[in-house]
Design a protein around this motif. Sequence first.
Motif, PDB file in Angstrom:
ATOM      1  N   MET A 296       0.836  -1.193   0.000  1.00  0.00           N
ATOM      2  CA  MET A 296       0.000   0.000   0.000  1.00  0.00           C
ATOM      3  C   MET A 296       0.869   1.240   0.000  1.00  0.00           C
ATOM      4  O   MET A 296       1.759   1.388   0.837  1.00  0.00           O
ATOM      5  CB  MET A 296      -0.899  -0.021   1.236  1.00  0.00           C
ATOM      6  CG  MET A 296      -1.993   0.997   1.146  1.00  0.00           C
ATOM      7  SD  MET A 296      -3.382   0.494   2.174  1.00  0.00           S
ATOM      8  CE  MET A 296      -4.626   1.593   1.547  1.00  0.00           C
ATOM      9  N   THR A 297       0.628   2.134  -0.960  1.00  0.00           N
ATOM     10  CA  THR A 297       1.421   3.357  -1.061  1.00  0.00           C
ATOM     11  C   THR A 297       0.859   4.418  -0.114  1.00  0.00           C
ATOM     12  O   THR A 297      -0.186   4.222   0.507  1.00  0.00           O
ATOM     13  CB  THR A 297       1.429   3.899  -2.498  1.00  0.00           C
ATOM     14  OG1 THR A 297       0.121   4.405  -2.821  1.00  0.00           O
ATOM     15  CG2 THR A 297       1.826   2.815  -3.498  1.00  0.00           C
ATOM     16  N   ASN A 298       1.565   5.563  -0.056  1.00  0.00           N
ATOM     17  CA  ASN A 298       1.155   6.592   0.901  1.00  0.00           C
ATOM     18  C   ASN A 298       0.442   7.774   0.241  1.00  0.00           C
ATOM     19  O   ASN A 298       0.163   8.771   0.895  1.00  0.00           O
ATOM     20  CB  ASN A 298       2.376   7.103   1.680  1.00  0.00           C
ATOM     21  CG  ASN A 298       3.449   7.661   0.766  1.00  0.00           C
ATOM     22  OD1 ASN A 298       3.314   7.642  -0.454  1.00  0.00           O
ATOM     23  ND2 ASN A 298       4.523   8.162   1.343  1.00  0.00           N
ATOM     24  N   TRP A 299       0.168   7.659  -1.072  1.00  0.00           N
ATOM     25  CA  TRP A 299      -0.495   8.783  -1.753  1.00  0.00           C
ATOM     26  C   TRP A 299      -1.089   8.272  -3.048  1.00  0.00           C
ATOM     27  O   TRP A 299      -0.985   7.093  -3.377  1.00  0.00           O
ATOM     28  CB  TRP A 299       0.522   9.914  -2.015  1.00  0.00           C
ATOM     29  CG  TRP A 299      -0.125  11.251  -2.231  1.00  0.00           C
ATOM     30  CD1 TRP A 299      -0.201  11.932  -3.423  1.00  0.00           C
ATOM     31  CD2 TRP A 299      -0.789  12.076  -1.262  1.00  0.00           C
ATOM     32  NE1 TRP A 299      -0.878  13.120  -3.236  1.00  0.00           N
ATOM     33  CE2 TRP A 299      -1.245  13.236  -1.923  1.00  0.00           C
ATOM     34  CE3 TRP A 299      -1.043  11.934   0.113  1.00  0.00           C
ATOM     35  CZ2 TRP A 299      -1.944  14.257  -1.270  1.00  0.00           C
ATOM     36  CZ3 TRP A 299      -1.740  12.949   0.768  1.00  0.00           C
ATOM     37  CH2 TRP A 299      -2.180  14.092   0.087  1.00  0.00           C
TER      38      TRP A 299
ATOM     39  N   ALA B 288      -2.904  -5.106   4.169  1.00  0.00           N
ATOM     40  CA  ALA B 288      -1.703  -4.970   3.335  1.00  0.00           C
ATOM     41  C   ALA B 288      -0.585  -5.743   4.009  1.00  0.00           C
ATOM     42  O   ALA B 288      -0.546  -5.843   5.238  1.00  0.00           O
ATOM     43  CB  ALA B 288      -1.319  -3.502   3.180  1.00  0.00           C
ATOM     44  N   ASP B 289       0.312  -6.298   3.202  1.00  0.00           N
ATOM     45  CA  ASP B 289       1.472  -6.997   3.763  1.00  0.00           C
ATOM     46  C   ASP B 289       2.529  -5.993   4.214  1.00  0.00           C
ATOM     47  O   ASP B 289       3.118  -6.130   5.278  1.00  0.00           O
ATOM     48  CB  ASP B 289       2.072  -7.948   2.722  1.00  0.00           C
ATOM     49  CG  ASP B 289       1.138  -9.110   2.435  1.00  0.00           C
ATOM     50  OD1 ASP B 289       1.047 -10.002   3.300  1.00  0.00           O
ATOM     51  OD2 ASP B 289       0.482  -9.113   1.379  1.00  0.00           O
ATOM     52  N   CYS B 290       2.771  -5.004   3.375  1.00  0.00           N
ATOM     53  CA  CYS B 290       3.743  -3.953   3.700  1.00  0.00           C
ATOM     54  C   CYS B 290       3.215  -2.633   3.169  1.00  0.00           C
ATOM     55  O   CYS B 290       2.343  -2.612   2.290  1.00  0.00           O
ATOM     56  CB  CYS B 290       5.113  -4.249   3.085  1.00  0.00           C
ATOM     57  SG  CYS B 290       5.848  -5.809   3.638  1.00  0.00           S
ATOM     58  N   ILE B 291       3.744  -1.539   3.695  1.00  0.00           N
ATOM     59  CA  ILE B 291       3.296  -0.210   3.274  1.00  0.00           C
ATOM     60  C   ILE B 291       4.496   0.650   2.908  1.00  0.00           C
ATOM     61  O   ILE B 291       5.643   0.342   3.248  1.00  0.00           O
ATOM     62  CB  ILE B 291       2.482   0.500   4.381  1.00  0.00           C
ATOM     63  CG1 ILE B 291       3.309   0.628   5.672  1.00  0.00           C
ATOM     64  CG2 ILE B 291       1.156  -0.202   4.627  1.00  0.00           C
ATOM     65  CD1 ILE B 291       2.661   1.492   6.756  1.00  0.00           C
ATOM     66  N   MET B 292       4.190   1.743   2.221  1.00  0.00           N
ATOM     67  CA  MET B 292       5.200   2.729   1.867  1.00  0.00           C
ATOM     68  C   MET B 292       5.241   3.788   2.966  1.00  0.00           C
ATOM     69  O   MET B 292       4.299   4.580   3.106  1.00  0.00           O
ATOM     70  CB  MET B 292       4.830   3.383   0.525  1.00  0.00           C
ATOM     71  CG  MET B 292       5.797   4.454   0.057  1.00  0.00           C
ATOM     72  SD  MET B 292       5.191   5.274  -1.444  1.00  0.00           S
ATOM     73  CE  MET B 292       5.337   3.973  -2.659  1.00  0.00           C
ATOM     74  N   GLY B 293       6.313   3.778   3.741  1.00  0.00           N
ATOM     75  CA  GLY B 293       6.494   4.844   4.722  1.00  0.00           C
ATOM     76  C   GLY B 293       6.976   6.088   4.007  1.00  0.00           C
ATOM     77  O   GLY B 293       7.783   6.005   3.080  1.00  0.00           O
TER      78      GLY B 293
ATOM     79  N   GLN C  75       9.422   8.417  10.169  1.00  0.00           N
ATOM     80  CA  GLN C  75       7.976   8.285  10.421  1.00  0.00           C
ATOM     81  C   GLN C  75       7.659   6.885  10.946  1.00  0.00           C
ATOM     82  O   GLN C  75       6.899   6.719  11.905  1.00  0.00           O
ATOM     83  CB  GLN C  75       7.205   8.551   9.124  1.00  0.00           C
ATOM     84  CG  GLN C  75       5.700   8.382   9.277  1.00  0.00           C
ATOM     85  CD  GLN C  75       4.999   8.137   7.938  1.00  0.00           C
ATOM     86  OE1 GLN C  75       5.531   7.485   7.040  1.00  0.00           O
ATOM     87  NE2 GLN C  75       3.799   8.657   7.812  1.00  0.00           N
ATOM     88  N   MET C  76       8.255   5.870  10.328  1.00  0.00           N
ATOM     89  CA  MET C  76       7.976   4.493  10.734  1.00  0.00           C
ATOM     90  C   MET C  76       8.564   4.170  12.114  1.00  0.00           C
ATOM     91  O   MET C  76       7.997   3.382  12.864  1.00  0.00           O
ATOM     92  CB  MET C  76       8.502   3.520   9.675  1.00  0.00           C
ATOM     93  CG  MET C  76       7.736   3.569   8.362  1.00  0.00           C
ATOM     94  SD  MET C  76       6.014   2.983   8.540  1.00  0.00           S
ATOM     95  CE  MET C  76       5.081   4.478   8.318  1.00  0.00           C
TER      96      MET C  76
END
Length: 331
Positions: free
Chosen positions: A35-38, A83-88, A93-94
């Motif tokens: 999953m992206t952040n924008w 989601a398995d992983c995301i875009m920090g 931030q993470m």
Amino acid sequence: MRHHPAFRFGQLAAAAALAFAVAAPAQAQDKFTYMTNWYAQAEHGGFYQAVAQGIYKKYGLDVTIKMGGPQVNITQMMAAGQADCIMGSSDIQMMQVREGGVPVVNVAAFFQKDPQVLIAHDDVKKFEDLKGKTILIGSQANRGYWPWLKAKFGLTDEQTRPYTFNIQPFVADKNTAQQGYLTSEPYAIQKAGVKSTVLMFSDHGFPAYATTVSCMDKTVKERSKQVAAFVKASAEGWKSYLADPAPANVLIKKDNPNMTDDQLAYSVAKLKEMGMVTGGDAATMGIGVITDARAKASYDFLVAAKLLDPAKVEIAKTYTTEFVKDAKVLP
């Protein structure tokens, strides 16, 4: 000559096994959601390229890219298993998310520099010239770059006003500066016919990585093979995207119909010009690399700025180099 049925069955089994082995790459791929952040944009291009060019499939993954956006809490969605992983947005931030109770770990960083900038009118030539100007910043800035800018350049909270993700207040007032993303707002301001100066934090020592792959501890432990495949394939995707962005751009515009060819071209040119993906340690250690020294610099900044309590978060738990170390996709 007639063979014993058992012999015949053995022959068939061997033939079937051979056929299966030859066709093995076509077997069911592991589903993996990032999953992206924008909204979809060139800054996400390498991931879309890996989908468009079948690179994830080559590594045994069936990847879905889900778009984030201003109203989407991607960390919550990952924690809920969507989601398995995301875009920090950044590694710092993470690290803060981890302090907040979500056991998230950075496994790759595809931007070696943080693309955040302040944009000023062209009478400003350096950060120090911003003293006395009104600076438009988002609320998140107070937990990221703003304490760093204050400490380094003597800027003050009194100068700030809320940034509303609209360039018009900046365009209308020569005494203002605003936050932005290297590859985005400067283009919009240029199109509005305003001459501006773009000041990039990372050029002055801001330590953060950006565009991370960040996953739950549980995912890293239980799906390490898939995470490793995702990191390596994404690195190959980024290398491919910077060479020829056309395949990914089709998918980006499909997900985000508001995206234009001009904006995509501007963003890709900036990513290349500034070595966002291929510069720094990535040049010799591979695209997506995280180093112990850089992770420590980010962590130390947060602790020094009192944005992270070291008693609550151990640096070793905030990141791992195990996946990027093995990927080693050189630019």
